[in-house]
Structure formats: structure tokens, C-alpha cells
Design a protein around this motif. Structure first.
Motif, PDB file in Angstrom:
ATOM      1  N   GLY A   1       0.857  -1.193   0.000  1.00  0.00           N
ATOM      2  CA  GLY A   1       0.000   0.000   0.000  1.00  0.00           C
ATOM      3  C   GLY A   1       0.886   1.234   0.000  1.00  0.00           C
ATOM      4  N   SER A   2       0.317   2.366  -0.448  1.00  0.00           N
ATOM      5  CA  SER A   2       1.137   3.583  -0.440  1.00  0.00           C
ATOM      6  C   SER A   2       1.346   4.065   0.989  1.00  0.00           C
ATOM      7  N   GLN A   3       0.505   3.578   1.885  1.00  0.00           N
ATOM      8  CA  GLN A   3       0.678   3.903   3.306  1.00  0.00           C
ATOM      9  C   GLN A   3       2.074   3.481   3.779  1.00  0.00           C
TER      10      GLN A   3
ATOM     11  N   TYR B   1      -4.728  14.042   5.478  1.00  0.00           N
ATOM     12  CA  TYR B   1      -5.020  12.613   5.657  1.00  0.00           C
ATOM     13  C   TYR B   1      -4.554  12.190   7.062  1.00  0.00           C
TER      14      TYR B   1
ATOM     15  N   TYR C   1       4.149  17.097   2.992  1.00  0.00           N
ATOM     16  CA  TYR C   1       3.305  16.009   2.489  1.00  0.00           C
ATOM     17  C   TYR C   1       2.021  16.610   1.938  1.00  0.00           C
TER      18      TYR C   1
ATOM     19  N   VAL D   1      -1.549  15.920  -0.896  1.00  0.00           N
ATOM     20  CA  VAL D   1      -2.339  15.113  -1.840  1.00  0.00           C
ATOM     21  C   VAL D   1      -2.914  16.132  -2.829  1.00  0.00           C
TER      22      VAL D   1
ATOM     23  N   ASN E   1      -7.739  13.678   0.069  1.00  0.00           N
ATOM     24  CA  ASN E   1      -8.449  13.129   1.205  1.00  0.00           C
ATOM     25  C   ASN E   1      -8.011  13.969   2.395  1.00  0.00           C
TER      26      ASN E   1
ATOM     27  N   ASP F   1       1.394  12.500  -2.692  1.00  0.00           N
ATOM     28  CA  ASP F   1       0.631  11.269  -2.492  1.00  0.00           C
ATOM     29  C   ASP F   1      -0.530  11.294  -3.489  1.00  0.00           C
TER      30      ASP F   1
ATOM     31  N   PRO G   1      -3.099   8.709  -4.600  1.00  0.00           N
ATOM     32  CA  PRO G   1      -3.878   7.475  -4.763  1.00  0.00           C
ATOM     33  C   PRO G   1      -5.152   7.677  -5.587  1.00  0.00           C
ATOM     34  N   TYR G   2      -5.588   8.951  -5.731  1.00  0.00           N
ATOM     35  CA  TYR G   2      -6.904   9.213  -6.343  1.00  0.00           C
ATOM     36  C   TYR G   2      -6.824   9.830  -7.728  1.00  0.00           C
TER      37      TYR G   2
ATOM     38  N   SER H   1      -0.921   4.096  -5.759  1.00  0.00           N
ATOM     39  CA  SER H   1      -1.485   2.882  -5.170  1.00  0.00           C
ATOM     40  C   SER H   1      -2.489   2.256  -6.118  1.00  0.00           C
TER      41      SER H   1
ATOM     42  N   SER I   1      -4.970   0.723  -4.659  1.00  0.00           N
ATOM     43  CA  SER I   1      -6.091   0.515  -3.727  1.00  0.00           C
ATOM     44  C   SER I   1      -7.407   1.085  -4.218  1.00  0.00           C
ATOM     45  N   LYS I   2      -7.383   2.248  -4.831  1.00  0.00           N
ATOM     46  CA  LYS I   2      -8.650   2.890  -5.200  1.00  0.00           C
ATOM     47  C   LYS I   2      -9.050   2.586  -6.640  1.00  0.00           C
TER      48      LYS I   2
HETATM   49  N1  PMP Z   1      -2.972   8.230   1.074  1.00  0.00           N
HETATM   50  C1  PMP Z   1      -4.216   8.697   1.101  1.00  0.00           C
HETATM   51  C2  PMP Z   1      -4.452  10.149   0.893  1.00  0.00           C
HETATM   52  C3  PMP Z   1      -5.305   7.827   1.317  1.00  0.00           C
HETATM   53  O1  PMP Z   1      -6.547   8.327   1.355  1.00  0.00           O
HETATM   54  C4  PMP Z   1      -5.051   6.452   1.496  1.00  0.00           C
HETATM   55  C5  PMP Z   1      -6.150   5.451   1.741  1.00  0.00           C
HETATM   56  N2  PMP Z   1      -7.191   5.850   2.523  1.00  0.00           N
HETATM   57  C6  PMP Z   1      -3.724   6.024   1.480  1.00  0.00           C
HETATM   58  C7  PMP Z   1      -2.713   6.928   1.253  1.00  0.00           C
HETATM   59  C8  PMP Z   1      -3.344   4.594   1.717  1.00  0.00           C
HETATM   60  O2  PMP Z   1      -3.651   3.793   0.658  1.00  0.00           O
HETATM   61  P1  PMP Z   1      -3.060   2.335   0.485  1.00  0.00           P
HETATM   62  O3  PMP Z   1      -4.225   1.414   0.545  1.00  0.00           O
HETATM   63  O4  PMP Z   1      -2.384   2.345  -0.842  1.00  0.00           O
HETATM   64  O5  PMP Z   1      -2.086   2.078   1.596  1.00  0.00           O
END
Ligand code: PMP
Length: 396
Positions: A100-102, A126, A168, A170, A175, A203, A205-206, A237, A239-240
Motif C-alpha cells: 500500500g502507499s501507506q 489525511y 506532504y 495530496v 483526502n 501522495d 492514490p486518487y 497505489s 487501492s482505489k
Molecule cells: N494516502 C491517502 C491520501 C489515502 O486516502 C489512502 C487510503 N485511505 C492512502 C494513502 C493509503 O492507501 P493504500 O491502501 O495504498 O495504503
């Protein structure tokens, strides 16, 4: 008893994420949730993922072993191609695959922040980004966000006064705010950055979930061949856009930064699950990602529009909502005398959930701000949820 355990200083007084605390209400029968930041599971390309899982199941000896910390070469290759399509020049060796990018963010915090070091985040930001810094003992300084993104005067002041390690942000469909940094501000931000030693963690992800307006270049793309080039670290990521259960994110950064993050990942989880990486690589290479993504985007467009329409019909200008051009979130402000945290129990009583804005601030919160996610509810649920929100506000 717990007070006697020898926790490290930042963990002694720690509070959990306010969003996760809400999860216990999700199982209430009939609850409509605008709260979570999760993508809609019914939009995952399950047949496509199943096909990739079946194919990869024939190579289990390999994918059940440990893999390289940097990531599976075949996945790094296709992620580099995705980056190139986004205007970010990256080869396979410029990519670090993360869980995950987290995790990418956490590795950066570990590599860059010693207790007392300063980092900048936006206001609102975030929550996991804020929490990651708190747990590292960082000094967190916030920079305001306007309708076209980061307040650059505040950023300039913070850069000068605090000499932060990184900022940091987005920049695309943030988010929680849903806000996108304008092109003009992107350029100015990079010019500003280049006058300092501060790194920028972009960051993203969206960014692929744009449902209206014109696409904008990422900061990583704009920084190319400028003095800020080495300062931008790009995170993204699957993820989304594919599925968060894969736990696949990635980082593109200067080789020296990437190397430190690889060392940090070696002691963190050694490697992201090779099977999931193989599945992700197969899925991305199968062409189904590109085919399926428009369906996710269209659905989010409809859901976002439905939510905005329902709120504007029901609230007649009483609420201020920030209209997003993509992503999963709508940020809003209640009338100034209404506290979003105090409204929430009434909303839960009416069986609708949202997230009060206070959890998104590293310092003093806007008590009347709140975040809505339109991703997880269908249009009938959205319309009903807004009616319930109205009832909760009337009872306040
Ligand atoms: N960065 C932001 C701004 C997010 O909203 C999220 C997920 N809620 C993440 C990172 C983490 O995403 P990942 O599932 O890739 O770890």
C-alpha cells in the motif's frame, strides 16, 4: 496496569483514528455510511482479478517464497509504464513496490524524520499522515488549503521559519477535502520548493479517478527538468483503482531516497506479498485495468452528482460543500454554530454516518467541517442518507 508498560514516548498518550472508531456502527442494520474512505467493493473487477489469481496459482512455488524487497521485476516494469503514461519518467529501477502507499509514506517518515524534526502537512490532511508523524515524534506544522489547493503564502512562511524535512500533500482530489491544486499553483509550489532543501511527498492514490474537468500534470511530471526535480517523491497505489486488499502501492524517488526506503522496508516486512504482486502485475498487463477503470469513474461521477444534488435540494444553501472533480470525497462546512462532532451521534441515531472534520487537523480543527464519501453507497442510499442527515441537523 497498562500505564506501567514501557511504551516509547509517542505511544504513551496515543489516540486511535477517529474514523476507525466509527467502524463499530457500520454493522448496525440499515446504517448508511458516508464515513469510510473505502472504495466500493461491488466495483472491483472480480472476474478479471479471478482470472489473474487462477493464472498465478500455477506458479505458487515462486510466489510463496520471499521476493526482492524492491518488488517483483514484472510488477516494477508495468508500474514504471503506468508512471510514464502519467508523464512521470520512470524505469523499472526507479520503482519501489510497497504494501500500500501507506507503507511508502511510513518508510519515508522512518528514513527522514528523527524526533523533533519538522514536517509540513495540509490543514486538513489525511489522518494517517498526521499520525505517522506523531508516532515518529515529529514537530508537525500545518499549511492551509484554499479552493485551488495549498495556500502558497503560508507554505512560503512555513518553509522559511521551520526548515522542514518534507511537505506532504495530496494535490489531486485530496483526502479529505476533495480539493485539487491548480496548475498555476503547482508550478509556483515547485518554484518555491526549489529555493529550499525541503522534499515534497506527492501522495496520489486518487489521481486516476477524475470524473470532471481537465486532467492536470502531477507535480512529479512538472518537476521534471526543473531545479525541484530531485525533491519530489511520488506515491501511488492500486487501492482505489483496482482493490485495496492487494496491498500494492509504489514510490518513485531519487535513487538515494529509494535506497534508504529499501533498507527500511527490509526490516519492516522484507517484501510485499509476492503472490499479490504477481496477481497485480498479471492484472495490469492483461489490459483489464484500462478497460475497467472507466466503469469505476462513471459510477463515482454519478454517485458524487447524486450526493451534491440531494444536499443542494435538501439544504438550500445552508451547507457549504466543496465540489470535487474526482476521487471519493466531498468536504463540507455546517453552519458556524453547528459542531460536526456533536451532530454525529444524532446522525448515527438516524442511521447515517459521516466523519467530523476534527480528525483531519494536526492542530486546531474547524469544528463545523465534515467529510462525506460518496463511494460506498448507491444512489438510492445516498438520497435516503441525505434525508436522514437533514433530520439529524433539524434535531440538533
Ligand atoms: N494516502 C491517502 C491520501 C489515502 O486516502 C489512502 C487510503 N485511505 C492512502 C494513502 C493509503 O492507501 P493504500 O491502501 O495504498 O495504503
Amino acid at each position: 496496569m497498562s500505564s506501567g508498560f514501557p511504551f516509547a514516548a509517542p505511544f504513551k498518550e496515543i489516540k486511535g483514528s477517529p474514523i476507525r472508531e466509527l467502524f463499530k456502527y457500520l454493522s448496525t442494520p440499515g446504517m448508511i455510511s458516508f464515513a469510510g474512505g473505502y472504495p466500493a467493493p461491488e466495483l472491483f473487477d472480480i472476474p478479471g482479478l479471478q482470472a489473474s489469481i487462477s493464472t498465478q496459482a500455477s506458479t505458487l512455488q515462486e510466489s510463496m517464497s520471499y521476493g526482492a524487497t524492491e518488488g517483483l521485476p514484472v510488477l516494477r516494469e508495468i508500474l514504471a509504464t503506468l508512471c510514464t503514461q502519467r508523464g512521470i519518467q520512470a524505469g523499472k529501477d526507479d520503482i519501489l513496490v510497497t504494501s500500500g502507499s501507506q507503507q511508502a509514506y511510513e518508510l519515508l517518515v522512518r528514513a527522514l524524520i528523527a524526533p523533533g524534526d519538522t514536517a509540513l502537512v495540509e490543514r486538513p490532511a489525511y489522518p494517517a499522515a498526521i499520525q505517522g508523524l506523531r508516532l515518529a515524534g515529529a514537530n508537525i506544522v500545518t499549511v492551509g488549503v484554499e479552493e485551488d489547493g495549498t495556500n502558497l503564502e503560508e507554505l512560503a512562511r512555513a518553509l522559511q521559519q521551520h526548515q522542514p524535512k518534507f511537505f506532504y500533500c495530496v494535490p489531486t482530489f485530496a483526502n479529505p477535502s476533495g480539493i485539487t491544486l491548480s496548475l498555476e499553483k503547482r508550478k509556483k509550489l515547485l518554484a518555491l520548493l526549489a529555493t529550499t532543501d525541503c522534499l515534497l511527498i506527492e501522495d496520489d492514490p486518487y489521481g486516476q479517478l477524475r470524473f470532471s474537468g481537465e486532467p492536470l500534470p502531477t507535480l512529479a511530471e512538472l518537476a521534471r527538468s526543473t531545479p525541484a526535480q530531485d525533491q519530489v517523491i511520488y506515491l501511488s497505489s492500486l487501492s482505489k483503482t483496482v482493490a485495496p486488499g492487494l496491498r500494492i502501492g509504489w514510490m518513485v524517488a531519487h535513487p538515494e531516497i529509494l535506497r534508504r526506503c529499501v533498507l527500511a522496508k527490509q526490516v519492516d516486512d522484507m517484501c510485499s506479498a509476492p503472490f499479490m504482486q504477481a496477481v497485480a502485475a498479471h492484472y495490469l498487463n492483461s489490459g483489464r485495468y484500462a478497460q475497467h477503470l472507466p466503469y469505476i469513474i462513471n459510477t463515482y461521477r454519478q454517485r458524487a452528482q447524486c450526493m451534491l444534488n440531494a444536499f443542494s435540494a435538501d439544504f438550500d444553501g445552508q451547507l457549504k460543500l466543496v465540489r470535487p472533480e474526482g476521487g471519493m470525497f466531498i468536504w463540507g462546512y455546517l453552519p458556524p454554530d453547528i459542531n460536526a462532532t456533536r451532530l454525529l451521534p444524532l446522525a448515527i441515531d438516524e442511521k447515517v454516518m459521516f466523519v467530523p472534520g476534527s480528525g483531519f487537523y494536526a492542530d486546531k480543527p474547524d469544528e463545523n467541517a465534515f467529510r462525506l464519501s460518496f463511494a460506498m453507497s448507491n444512489e438510492a442510499q445516498i438520497t435516503e442518507g441525505v434525508t436522514r442527515f437533514r433530520k439529524a441537523l433539524d434535531r440538533y
